[in-house]
Each structure stands twice: as structure tokens, then as C-alpha cells.
Design a protein around this motif. Structure first.
Motif, short mmCIF file in Angstrom:
data_model
loop_
_atom_site.label_atom_id
_atom_site.label_comp_id
_atom_site.label_asym_id
_atom_site.label_seq_id
_atom_site.Cartn_x
_atom_site.Cartn_y
_atom_site.Cartn_z
N PRO A 146 58.38 100.58 46.89
CA PRO A 146 58.16 99.39 46.08
C PRO A 146 59.36 98.46 46.27
O PRO A 146 60.45 98.92 46.59
N SER A 199 53.01 113.54 35.20
CA SER A 199 54.10 112.69 34.74
C SER A 199 54.28 112.78 33.22
O SER A 199 55.38 112.58 32.72
N LEU A 249 57.42 105.11 36.52
CA LEU A 249 56.56 106.22 36.93
C LEU A 249 55.93 105.78 38.24
O LEU A 249 55.02 104.95 38.24
N ASP A 250 56.42 106.27 39.33
CA ASP A 250 55.89 105.85 40.63
C ASP A 250 55.44 107.08 41.42
O ASP A 250 55.92 108.18 41.19
N SER A 251 54.55 106.82 42.37
CA SER A 251 54.03 107.92 43.18
C SER A 251 54.03 107.53 44.64
O SER A 251 54.02 106.34 44.97
N SER A 252 54.05 108.53 45.51
CA SER A 252 53.91 108.23 46.93
C SER A 252 53.13 109.35 47.61
O SER A 252 53.28 110.52 47.28
N ILE A 253 52.24 108.93 48.52
CA ILE A 253 51.49 109.89 49.35
C ILE A 253 51.77 109.44 50.79
O ILE A 253 51.28 108.38 51.21
N GLN A 254 52.58 110.18 51.50
CA GLN A 254 52.98 109.75 52.84
C GLN A 254 52.60 110.81 53.87
O GLN A 254 52.62 112.01 53.57
N LEU A 310 61.27 105.17 28.81
CA LEU A 310 60.64 105.45 30.09
C LEU A 310 60.65 104.16 30.92
O LEU A 310 60.14 103.13 30.47
N ALA A 351 45.15 106.37 45.10
CA ALA A 351 46.38 105.66 44.73
C ALA A 351 46.13 104.82 43.48
O ALA A 351 46.97 104.79 42.57
N TYR A 411 56.94 99.83 54.14
CA TYR A 411 55.71 100.24 53.45
C TYR A 411 55.88 101.52 52.64
O TYR A 411 54.95 101.97 51.99
N ARG A 412 57.03 102.17 52.72
CA ARG A 412 57.22 103.41 51.97
C ARG A 412 57.77 103.17 50.57
O ARG A 412 57.92 104.10 49.79
N SER A 468 53.42 100.21 37.45
CA SER A 468 53.48 101.44 38.23
C SER A 468 53.22 101.14 39.69
O SER A 468 52.47 100.22 40.02
N CYS A 469 53.82 101.92 40.55
CA CYS A 469 53.68 101.67 41.98
C CYS A 469 53.29 102.96 42.70
O CYS A 469 53.81 104.03 42.38
N VAL A 470 52.37 102.84 43.62
CA VAL A 470 52.01 103.99 44.47
C VAL A 470 52.07 103.53 45.92
O VAL A 470 51.50 102.51 46.28
N THR A 471 52.78 104.29 46.76
CA THR A 471 52.78 103.99 48.19
C THR A 471 51.90 105.02 48.87
O THR A 471 51.86 106.17 48.47
N PHE A 472 51.14 104.59 49.87
CA PHE A 472 50.27 105.54 50.57
C PHE A 472 50.11 105.12 52.03
O PHE A 472 50.28 103.96 52.39
N MET A 509 52.75 105.44 30.72
CA MET A 509 53.89 104.63 30.30
C MET A 509 53.59 103.92 28.99
O MET A 509 54.42 103.86 28.10
N MET A 520 46.07 107.02 40.49
CA MET A 520 47.43 107.45 40.14
C MET A 520 48.18 106.32 39.43
O MET A 520 48.83 106.55 38.41
N ASN A 578 49.51 106.49 35.67
CA ASN A 578 50.93 106.29 35.40
C ASN A 578 51.15 105.16 34.40
O ASN A 578 51.96 105.26 33.48
#
Lengths: 438, 454
Positions: B335, A108, A37-42, A34, B71, B332-333, B58-62, B82, B74, B78
Motif C-alpha cells: 500500500p 485479525s 489491518l492489511d493483508s497480502s496474497i503474493q 487499532l 481480496a 504492487y506489493r 484496509s488494504c489487500v495486495t494480491f 476495524m 478480506m 478487515n
């Protein structure tokens, strides 16, 4: 949103506010481990206005200061972009099945376990590097305008791409699976995929020449990109398309029927309306080889004195912030009508030719003229109906308005793709120039 | 903003985290043909949170500040997921703590130039192609992208950096009624608006080429000795070699990793390649990457031998090499991922005329139409070219795409010119678009290149 529209209503003739919100997670499983593991809230907002038949546009991500958005749109009227189109007012659109609530329960961990299961299965079949990436989440779009339109779109998506990478390269064969929520990949399909990879493993050299070329579904975007350019309403308006005066003429083999069908909700991301609120419909582009339609958004339909075909989407070749994009004519849901031969039968009918497993450089070259000249990676050589080996350092070149006349056969099955198409069959062409190093 | 970001991270304990907030303002004027089809100047913004916990990153964009807690949850979830899996353990190479605010010195700040003046300049350049009767269409965009970045991490780094990118770029389309040809034209850079002034030459020259291409012959496919001009050789350097000096592209690919070992001979002895984003004034300039690491020049190839590669903090540690500040995000969207800054072949001693003489018979290929690589193989397009016979440039050719094998081609570089030129309009689409990706080269001669043709 209503406040902005009611404020705008007083200052302009009409206004449209577009709001989107997406939440996605990405799982990358590389070479048995693995890796990501990434996330986005746009989210974001776009505002379009019409005043004295002039079009204005502004956008923002955070609606902290709505007045700034309004002022931006009013400022942009300076560009003096003239148009006669009106924002649509009708609210009657077909209901489509685009959202599976089960997506909310997917996490995930579930997807990672699936990646592991696929990896373990393929490891028993292949000694290649196996990369699996999956993405899942939801899209919400709301479009309102001062002509009374209010539309909501909610969609869910789960997409998984499994790649078997050839040694000493970063290229391989890919298996694409998509759905509206999580579901397990059928191991029988993976088995077929593994067998195909094994056949293509030895490497040999190839003599250049004209021969049969089989495009796998995920590689047809090379050709469809150019057709998309040729039939784009904006290119028709600017007369930069070889198809300008060719409606109802035969441009391709009669074996090819190519259409845009946003309403087909068998696959994820079907659309009942486009990003301007115009109802979508099935649009025949090429029927039995005959050019039937160009596709339009509101702006270019007005320029050409026709109606929008419901193809005004906020799309960009290289991806971009959705809010920052203006709708432009876009083919988002291309299908090609299946033929009557299985993939194996297509391969069996190749006396001497190649299978295009992947392409390099589809974006370069004279796209609007229909020309393509791409590296094939991987390139699989077929002789007397049998896959013999993989060949390196190979290119194919041609022009779609010549090549797509020479269709031998079309596969009898559709496969999901994610570039310039929704679901496509493999297509076998004849007489394409293949160049290979000595 | 820095204080706000610090207060976010102060809630975290015993883990590494960084957060980046960006305001990106893009000003655009678009001409399609002789008409303007868009003017916009809008700010957008967002956050990127990265969490390194239990050796999992782990990366979260918001977008909205109120989503920070969500975020963070999350990212934590994550990272935990992992850690429970057979993941590749992640550690970061150590770097110095940086507290800095960097605003570039500009040769004319585009924010002080009125939108009316920008429109007029673009209108002026857009008119030039129409002086040729064969021009049927133009698409030109004035684009000004201002990224104001605020970066904070739990190690104590606090960085503000502003990046200003301006350009006028687009295409000229010509037709003789039978075929359609398109040529790209573009000017721009990272050091202000002045670079866009008095540049009529570019548009005049490209108009001539769009016109001449209508009479040019399609190239005959085959294997040729070629000279690439600076722009095309720059794309070659970027595509064919540069991507495989990005550590993330090879780290999980054992066979590629074996081939790209430091000390391995990869190219001809005359070949030297460097990536150096630190020289002010050129398109690819930046001071800190999006992990807060100062950008550094990296000698990638010296006399044909692999000397270094481009790293993030994570890959530097994984490869046991030094970090060099090449981990950059589009905005900004996203990583940050490993990117080239300004990659180029270092100049040697040959004059262009000498190269043509050495070539004798072959092709002279000019200006890029984009490219792509698959590891050992690459393909890229040339906008136009010429047949060279007996050391003389003769007729023009079109529809040129070339393809090759990385190691063979690097070894087949037979001569290198003395006329280094860096691109003004770059770009690289490795998952995210990097508009400041800069490349360049002097003219180079390569033997035995595959050219696609009908």
C-alpha cells in the motif's frame, strides 16, 4: 510447473522451477488504538537453467505466458555465467515441524483482541506510548528440477512486537514474541519488560570513555551482520573478508559459540532444505571462539571447490520480490550458545557501562572490514550493577574482530529475534569506546 | 487495463475504494569482480486494493487477478473488524478527480538500448577501478526499473503513469593486505539512459578515494564542528529532519506531534528546506502519487520555522492540512505510505572556500554511507573525510559515523553554501524501498556534532 520443466528439459541440460505463495495479515495497534489491518496474497515463479555449464535465470509473478519465462531464461544465457554445479537430485530430507494448522483459524479479530489485552496490561504499568504490531500467515514453497527433485515446504508464522516508546522520540524498548500459530503472550514476561523500561526512564548525561557494553539480543545484529559478511562464501571467493585464511584460528572470545541451525524447529521458519533444494544442516560458524566454517550456496561452493552448506537462500538485506532474487549464501538461522549468567547477573556485574536498547545506523560503515559505529537509542546507563538512567546522544564504535574478543559473559537464555538471528542471548562486552555529547 | 480496473470497482457501492495495477519490469546486469553474475529482464505484476468503509481503511495486495474477490472479502472483513474496534477513524481529504495518462519524456529511452550495449557500458566502468593496484573487488549493477501504473478509484480518477529509473551503482573495495575499505559509486536518474554515458569521472574519483582510504587514519571519536558535503548534507536533511515531516511518523506520537507544530521554530534562521518532486529531470520526479493526487512542492522549513509537512489523503484530513501528493508505494506489493520526493536544503550565499575559512578547525565529511533516525536522534555514516586545521583541508580520515539530536543540530547549522547538488542514486527503506527517494543540499557547516570513533 511440470509442463515448463518438461519443455525446458528439451532445450537445456537441466532446469529448476521455484514457486512460492504467501498469505499474511498485519495488525498494527498504536497508542491504544487499532491503526492498520492489511493483508497480502503474493506468489511468483523463478526459473534457473543450466546449458553447457552456463547458468540462466528468469522470473515472473503471474504465469500467464510460460513461454515468455522460458525465453527470458534462455536469453539470460548471453551473460555466459560459467559454473560446474548441478541442481541437487536427492529427495531425502528430514521432516520438520514448521506448520501449525491452527494458523488457518487465526483472524485479525483474535489478534486485535490480544493487542488490546497487552496494551491494557502495559497501560497499568507504563505511562509511555505503547505500539504493538503483529503479523501472521503462511508460506508455501515448491522446488522442482529436471534431475528428479521435488520438494515442498509449508510454514506458519505468528510474530508480535511490543514497543514502549520513550517520550519525545520514536525509539523505545521492544519485546518480541514468535510462534508457529497464535498464542497469548505471558504477562509475567511483559511485567519484566515494563520494569526494565521504568528503570531506564530518567535522562542524564554521560562522560565518554571505554566501558562495558551489554548488547540485548535484538541489537546483536550489528555484530552478526559483520560476521555474516566475513564468513559469506561469496566474500571468501572474492577475498573481500578479513577471515579468508583464518579457518580454525581463534577469532573471538572462547565464550562465544555461534552457529546456523535451520533444522531447529522449536522456533518458526525452520528449514529442511534451502531455496536450491540442498539439504540444510547445523553449521558451526564459531566454536568456543574458533572460526570453524564459511557458508555457501551451490554457485560459490562450486567456485571454491567445496560443497554447498545448504545456505542458498533468496534473501536480500532490504527485502525484495522473492521471485526476482537468485539464491545467494545467506545465514538465516543464527543461534548463539547461551552462557551461565542471568540478565540480572550480567547487569549486576557492570561497574560502569551501558545497555544497548536499540541501535541507529547498523547498515552504515565499513561492514566487510568488521567496523561498526552506531548511535545507541535507547542507551541505558548502569553503575555499580544498578540501572541508573537513560542517556541521550551516545554512540559506540569498534571492530567486531577486536570487540568480540572481549566477552565478559553470555546470558543463560535465548530470546527470539528477527534480524540476523533466530534466537540469541544478551552478551556483555568489555572495553568498548562509548562517545557521548558533553 | 483501466477499463478492467473500473469493472472491478463497479461492483462496490457506497464506499471509497481504489485499485492499482502495476507491471514492473526490472532489467539487471550484475558484475561481481570482473565477472558477470546475473543478467535478467523480467516483468512482474500485481494489484493493490484499498477500501475505505465505516471510516476504516484496509488494504489487500494480491498477485493473481482471480484473487480479486478473495481480496475484496478480506478488505471488507478487515474494515469491519476495524470499525468494531477502538480504531482511529479515517477520512480522506478531498482532491480533484484526475483523468490522465503520463509518459515521461526521456533523454534516450533505455528500452531502446540493447542489452549488449548495457553490458558493455557497465563492463567499461567496472574496469576503471582495476587500474589501481589496491582494488581487490568491485560490485556494480546496471539497474533499469520501469513501473507502469494504472490507478482507478470510485471517485472517478483514472490515471496511467510510467516511471523509468536507471542507474549504475555499486562499490569499490580496496585492500593493502591489512585493512579493507569500501567506497560507493553511482550514477543515474529518472530521465533516461543518456545520464549514464560519459561518466568515467565518477569511477576514477571513487577509485582514488578507495585507494587513499587505506592510508587514512580512523577518526578520533569526539564532538566536532563539521562541514558536510552536498551528498552527506542531503542524507542529513532526509534522515534527521525529513522523516519527521512525514505526517504518518508523528500522527500517533503525541509528544513528537507537539514538537512538530506548524509555526514552531525548529532550526537556525538561515535554514530553508523544501520537498519538490515536480521538477522534471531529477531522480525523485513523479506526476501523481499512488493515491492519484498530483505531486506538489512543499516548503517544509522557512527561516528555521516549520511551514508544512508531507501528507497522504488520510493524514491531510486528520491534521486538517492540505494533501500534497506524497503517498507512494515501492511497487504492487505494498500500500502507499508517505514518502519524501526530492528533499533539499535551499542554497544560500557562501562559497565552499568561505565555509572552510569559517570552520577554521574541524572536520570536512563527505558522501553518505546510509543513515537512520529515532525521532530526536539520528546517526549516519560518511564514506571519508578530512581534518581541517586553520581553515585548510589536511589529512584524510575514515570510519566516520556522526550522531546528533534533531533540534540541537538544526539550530547548530552555522552557514550554508551556494552549491546545491541533488543525488543521482537515492533510496529510502522506510518499510518499503523507494529507489527514487532523492535528496540534496549545498555544503553546510554544523557546530558540535558527535563523531563516533575508536
Amino acid at each position: 510447473m511440470e509442463k515448463i520443466l518438461s519443455k525446458m528439459g528439451k532445450k537445456v541440460d537441466s532446469a529448476e522451477l521455484y514457486h512460492y505463495r504467501t498469505a499474511f495479515q498485519v495488525v498494527k495497534y498504536e497508542n491504544g488504538k487499532l491503526n492498520e489491518l492489511d493483508s497480502s496474497i503474493q506468489s511468483g515463479y523463478s526459473l534457473r537453467i543450466l546449458k553447457n555449464k552456463t547458468l540462466g535465470f528468469a522470473y515472473t509473478k503471474n504465469l500467464i505466458n510460460p513461454d515468455k519465462l522460458i525465453d527470458g531464461a534462455l536469453d539470460s544465457l548471453k551473460a555466459n555465467i560459467k559454473t560446474n554445479f548441478k541442481f541437487p537430485s536427492q529427495n531425502k530430507i528430514p521432516r520438520l515441524n514448521t506448520y501449525n494448522p491452527e494458523i488457518e483459524q487465526v483472524n485479525s479479530l483474535i489478534v486485535t483482541n490480544e493487542c488490546r489485552r497487552i496494551n491494557e496490561f502495559l497501560r497499568t504499568k507504563l505511562d509511555s506510548k505503547i505500539d504493538i504490531s503483529a503479523e501472521f500467515g503462511t508460506i508455501n514453497v515448491n522446488i522442482q528440477n529436471t534431475r528428479g527433485l521435488e520438494l515442498n515446504y509449508r510454514a506458519s508464522l505468528y510474530i508480535l512486537v511490543c514497543s514502549a516508546i520513550f517520550p519525545n522520540t520514536a525509539s523505545g524498548l521492544h519485546y518480541i514474541f514468535s510462534n508457529k500459530s497464535f498464542s497469548k503472550v505471558n504477562l509475567k514476561m511483559l511485567n519484566k519488560f515494563a520494569e526494565f523500561y521504568q528503570m531506564a526512564k530518567p535522562i542524564k548525561k554521560l562522560k565518554s570513555g571505554r566501558m562495558k557494553v551489554l548488547f540485548l539480543p535484538a541489537t546483536l545484529y550489528v555484530l552478526l551482520w559483520r560476521l555474516g559478511s566475513g564468513t559469506n562464501g561469496s566474500n571468501i571467493y572474492y577475498k573481500k573478508s578479513p577471515l579468508v585464511n583464518k579457518l580454525n584460528e581463534k577469532i573471538f572470545s572462547e565464550k562465544l559459540t555461534i552457529y546456523d541451525d535451520p533444522l531447529n524447529d522449536e522456533y518458526p521458519l525452520a528449514r529442511a532444505f534451502d531455496d536450491e533444494g540442498t539439504s540444510c544442516r547445523k553449521l558451526m560458524i564459531v566454536e568456543n571462539g574458533i572460526l570453524k566454517n564459511f557458508y555457501y550456496d551451490l554457485f560459490y561452493a562450486d567456485k571454491m571447490g567445496v560443497s554447498s552448506t545448504g545456505n542458498g537462500f533468496k534473501s536480500a538485506t532490504w527485502g525484495s520480490e522473492i521471485a526476482a532474487l537468485k539464491p545467494t549464501p545467506s545465514l538465516e538461522n543464527i543461534f548463539i550458545k547461551p552462557g551461565n549468567k542471568s540478565l540480572n547477573e550480567l547487569i549486576s556485574s557492570i561497574d560502569r557501562g551501558i545497555i544497548v536498547g536499540g541501535v541507529l545506523g547498523a547498515h552504515s560503515g565499513n561492514i566487510i572490514n568488521g567496523d561498526f559505529s552506531v548511535g545507541i537509542e535507547p542507551c541505558i546507563y548502569v553503575e555499580k550493577g544498578e540501572i541508573l538512567c537513560r542517556v541521550k546522544n551516545t554512540m559506540i564504535a569498534g571492530n567486531i574482530y577486536e570487540v568480540m574478543k572481549n566477552v565478559v559473559d553470555v546470558e543463560n537464555e535465548l530470546h527470539p529475534v528477527f534480524m540476523f538471528g533466530k534466537a540469541l542471548p544478551a552478551i556483555l562486552f568489555d572495553d568498548i569506546m562509548v562517545i557521548s555529547s558533553k | 487495463m483501466i477499463e478492467r480496473l473500473k469493472s472491478f470497482l463497479s461492483k462496490l457501492d457506497g464506499v471509497y475504494a481504489d485499485i492499482r495495477y502495476e507491471i514492473k519490469t526490472e532489467t539487471k546486469v550484475v558484475f561481481s569482480g570482473k565477472e558477470i553474475t546475473e543478467i535478467s529482464s523480467c516483468p512482474t505484476d500485481g494489484f493493490v486494493l484499498r477500501l475505505l468503509k465505516n471510516r476504516s481503511l484496509s488494504c489487500v495486495t494480491f498477485t493473481e487477478e482471480k484473487d480479486f474477490e478473495r481480496a475484496l472479502k478480506m478488505a471488507t472483513k478487515n474494515a469491519q473488524a476495524m470499525a468494531k474496534n477502538n480504531r482511529i477513524p479515517v477520512d480522506f481529504a478531498r482532491v480533484k478527480i484526475v483523468k490522465d495518462s503520463f509518459i515521461p519524456e526521456l533523454n534516450e529511452d533505455p528500452e531502446r538500448v540493447s542489452i549488449e550495449e548495457k553490458i558493455e557500458l557497465l563492463r567499461h566502468y567496472n574496469k576503471i577501478p582495476y587500474e589501481s593496484k589496491t582494488t581487490i573487488h568491485t560490485d556494480f549493477t546496471y539497474s533499469e526499473v520501469i513501473r507502469e501504473k494504472f490507478f482507478v478509484n470510485t471517485e472517478g480518477s483514472e490515471i496511467r503513469e510510467k516511471l523509468v529509473t536507471t542507474r549504475i551503482a555499486g562499490t569499490i573495495t580496496s585492500s593493502d593486505g591489512k585493512i579493507i575499505q569500501t567506497v560507493r559509486a553511482g550514477i543515474g536518474g529518472s530521465n533516461g539512459f543518456a545520464i549514464l554515458r560519459n561518466r568515467e569521472d565518477e569511477f576514477v574519483r571513487k577509485t582514488e578515494i578507495a585507494n587513499e582510504l587505506l592510508k587514512a587514519k580512523p577518526v578520533t571519536g569526539g564532538v566536532y564542528n563539521v562541514i558536510l558535503n552536498q551528498n552527506l548534507a542531503g542524507v542529513f536533511t532526509h534522515e534527521a529532519f525529513g522523516h519527521f515531516s512525514e505526517a504518518d511518523l508523528i500522527e500517533n506520537n503525541p509528544s513528537m506531534r507537539r514538537r512538530m507544530k506548524i509555526g514552531a521554530r525548529l532550526g537556525a534562521e538561515i535554514l530553508n528546506i523544501i520537498d519538490d518532486p515536480t521538477t522534471p529531470g531529477q531522480l525523485g520526479f513523479y506526476k501523481y502519487d499512488d493515491e492519484g493526487v498530483p505531486a506538489q512542492p512543499v516548503q517544509l522549513l522557512k527561516n528555521g520555522v516549520l511551514m508544512g509537512r508531507l501528507h497522504s489523503r488520510r493524514t491531510a484530513r486528520a491534521f486538517r492540512e492540505l494533501p500534497n501528493g506524497h503517498c507512494v508505494a515501492e511497487d504492487y506489493r505494498y500500500p502507499p505510505i508517505i514518502r519524501m520526493g526530492t528533499i533539499y536544503i535551499q542554497p544560500a550565499d557562501k562559497k565552499f572556500e568561505e565555509l572552510i575559512q569559517i570552520l577554521g578547525d574541524g572536520l570536512y565529511l563527505c558522501d553518505s554511507m546510509g543513515g537512520q533516525t529515532s525521532g530526536e536522534n539520528f546517526t549516519f555514516g560518511a564514506q571519508f573525510g578530512y581534518i581541517v586545521k586553520n581553515g585548510k583541508i589536511t589529512e584524510m580520515i575514515r570510519d566516520i559515523n556522526i550522531s546528533g539530536n534533531l533540534s540541537e543540530t538544526l539550530n547548530n547549522i552555522g552557514a550554508i553554501g551556494n552549491d546545491l547538488k541533488l543525488c543521482e542514486v537515492g533510496g529510502c527503506g522506510k518499510g518499503q524501498m523507494n529507489i527514487r527517494s532523492c535528496y540534496g543540499s549545498p555544503h553546510i557547516l554544523i557546530k558540535g556534532v558527535i563523531v563516533g570513533g575508536r
